[in-house]
Design an enzyme around this catalytic site. Sequence first.
Site, short mmCIF file in Angstrom:
data_model
loop_
_atom_site.label_atom_id
_atom_site.label_comp_id
_atom_site.label_asym_id
_atom_site.label_seq_id
_atom_site.Cartn_x
_atom_site.Cartn_y
_atom_site.Cartn_z
N PRO A 22 0.84 -1.19 0.00
CA PRO A 22 0.00 0.00 0.00
C PRO A 22 0.88 1.25 0.00
O PRO A 22 1.96 1.25 0.61
CB PRO A 22 -0.80 -0.12 1.29
CG PRO A 22 -0.08 -1.08 2.15
CD PRO A 22 0.72 -1.96 1.24
N HIS A 23 0.45 2.28 -0.70
CA HIS A 23 1.28 3.49 -0.77
C HIS A 23 0.43 4.71 -1.09
O HIS A 23 -0.71 4.58 -1.51
CB HIS A 23 2.40 3.32 -1.79
CG HIS A 23 1.91 2.97 -3.16
ND1 HIS A 23 1.69 1.67 -3.56
CD2 HIS A 23 1.57 3.73 -4.21
CE1 HIS A 23 1.26 1.64 -4.80
NE2 HIS A 23 1.17 2.89 -5.23
N GLY A 24 1.02 5.86 -0.89
CA GLY A 24 0.30 7.08 -1.19
C GLY A 24 1.18 8.29 -0.93
O GLY A 24 2.30 8.17 -0.42
N TYR A 61 1.43 9.02 -9.62
CA TYR A 61 2.82 8.62 -9.91
C TYR A 61 3.61 9.69 -10.66
O TYR A 61 4.65 9.39 -11.23
CB TYR A 61 2.82 7.31 -10.70
CG TYR A 61 2.23 6.18 -9.90
CD1 TYR A 61 2.93 5.64 -8.83
CD2 TYR A 61 0.97 5.68 -10.18
CE1 TYR A 61 2.39 4.62 -8.07
CE2 TYR A 61 0.43 4.65 -9.43
CZ TYR A 61 1.14 4.13 -8.37
OH TYR A 61 0.60 3.14 -7.61
#
Lengths: 154, 621
Positions: free
Chosen positions: A65-67, B512
């Site tokens: 999970p990332h953000g 991103y």
Amino acid sequence: MEIMDLITPTAVIANMRVTSKKQALQELARRASDLTGLEERQIFDVLLERERLGTTGVGNGIAIPHGKLPQLDRLYGIFAKLEKPVDFDSIDEQPVDLMFLLLAPESAGADHLKALARVSRLLRDRNICGKLRGCDSADAIYALLTETQASHAA
Amino acid sequence: MELANQLILLGSALLLLSILAGTLSSRIGAPLLLVFLGLGMLAGEDGLGIQYDNFQGAYLIGSLALAIILFDGGLRTPIRSIRLVWGPASVLATLGVVLTAAITGGAAIYLLDLDPIAGLLTGAIVASTDAAAVFLLLHQRGMELRRRLGATLEVESGVNDPMAIFLTITLVELVAGTGGDMTFTVLHGFLLQLGLGALIGIAGGFLLAILVNRLDLAPGLYPVFVIAAACAVFGGTQVIGGSGFLAVYLAGIVAGNRRLRANQLIRRFHDGMAWISQIVMFLILGLLVTPSTMVDDILPGTIIALVLIFVARPVATFLCLIPFNFSRAEKLFISWVGLRGAVPIFLAIIPILGGMENGMQYFNITFIVVLLSLLLQGWTVPWVARRLDLELPPVQEAEGRVDLDLSAQIDRDLIGYRLTETSPGANRPFRQIQLPPRVRLIVVLRDGSVVPKYKIEALHPGDYVLLLCPPEQVLAADKLFSSRSKRAGREVRLGDFVFDGAKKMGVLADEYDLPVSRQQRDLTVGQLLTDLLPNSPNVGDRVAIGSVELVIRDIREEEIAEVGLVLEPEHPHLLPPGALGRAGALFSRLRRRPVVMDGNDMPLGPKAGLWERLRRRASKS
């Protein structure tokens, strides 16, 4: 970008007890809040938002999970080994028991991608994942996570 | 009487042995056809001592077998593949064959000192890729290639035989020297071969489908009827001067893409027939050669094989594919999968039957070329595909699926699965399982008894699931219920993270920091990829965006359904990094003029050959 730059020994959880994907993310957000001083709710929302875009359960029992959070000063990583695997809507439908949370400042740009790539590459190694699953203490896990890059760098 | 019985025993023993040896060989990754060929050679004159040199008979069996293999290949070729690759495949199958034949032939003339026509004949004989070998190799061991790549190779190998056959026959006739206005005859003959082949093949395919659906036959007779019709298409076209090989392949494609009664039955039967054909054809060809008489031809055969594999095929491939937007890796792969098989050996019989004085020599040389091609290329194809990063993750296909053909009037089949631990549908809450459109669950059987639908909470490994499923959804159903084959070796992945193709590009770009324009932000991820790709999108196609790549993971109903984000795009290379650079540096050093140091060293003229430079370097050191 190395794992050592992303994670500290205190950011490793050896036996996290959760029963669902939501709970796992909540628990990680709580830990991240302790680590970064940011609000737990805000972190959780960012993670949830990212999951809505597509699952971060990358298969083989792994989730990354990332953000991005505007207030962060640098990249933060947290590693957690779950006591019992939880359903994570992973791409291979397998439940998840190893999680690497990655939080990046809004401006991190290329570093964010590099860090994600590094974590993804690390956890693609079945050998390492097997060893991580066999570890009981946070220290041993931290050693495993960071030792590997020595061999990579060599 | 006794002889007949002995022949039956011998033939069946060889067949059994081939099948068993084939199973063993797949463990060590040896190409199956090579095993059959080897067994034939072992049983032949230099091995067990079976005398077989009936070239006429081998020609007959070979033709028949090839026709069946091509028909079966056609049956399995979806029309979508043809639409996708008819351009590159037809250029490769015509111009490509001529180029390959010319380059190989030229090398044969120059290196082996053959007279021009004999050299060109050698080139023509080995110029076409082999459908049997290519079909088998690409489907063996569940290797999944990008659709455009795999289909190009298959269709090419299916349609390039007429060209090679035509070139060979023309050259044999030239040698025989019938005289007359050759250019006219040649062109005329060529157009006749292609035109009649295409016409009869397509018409025959339609007629075949209509007849199968109209006639009321015993179920077991449908496949027999179809195979007889296929052979009739082949034989009929050949008799009136067209290319039967082209005709039978096209007939297979046309028939295979129509709804046929007894579809499953026909496919199963043809699958078996294609196997028998492959085994018998290669056994016979193995029996036909006598290795001990080939000794003199080993060197020239090897030279031709090396030229063909490393020069002629790659040059022809790269030239032919210039207009078609294949990546370098794909072109390298297509060059490498220029497998030679039965067709060349079979063509090499023509000079013998034509009564040419060196007929046997063509045959031997061709045999060595085929053997080397199967060994060198056939054995390494999976490795090369991995190395060039062209493989796709294995689709779970039909593993544990049973099909029941209901009737030609009903456009749904009855299919059943036995779930295993690895079936994605197993061990999940039943509510979460979304059946594909128009698919109906009929019954779940657990421990021998029916589980009422309202009682199903989850599907377990060991359950039997029966579905009513339209043919176009069978693959989607496979994805849910068939087991995932665990393959050894490196995993093929399509991206680190996965996104729905319908997500807006802007959201992804923000997450991103991807460099996309304002207009691109409003598109969905799928639309953007479709826009950026030069061809119609296919699973495995990649687009670079900034430092990352987006790769298509799944396409449903012509829409890009799933996209992967590749964080660290790899650049595939066959050789270890730097090897090419080092070789290049060495080469340019050799080309550089030697510096005159002591006045004795004569400067080389610009025309001095590489050999001269090498010699001088050697003598200096």
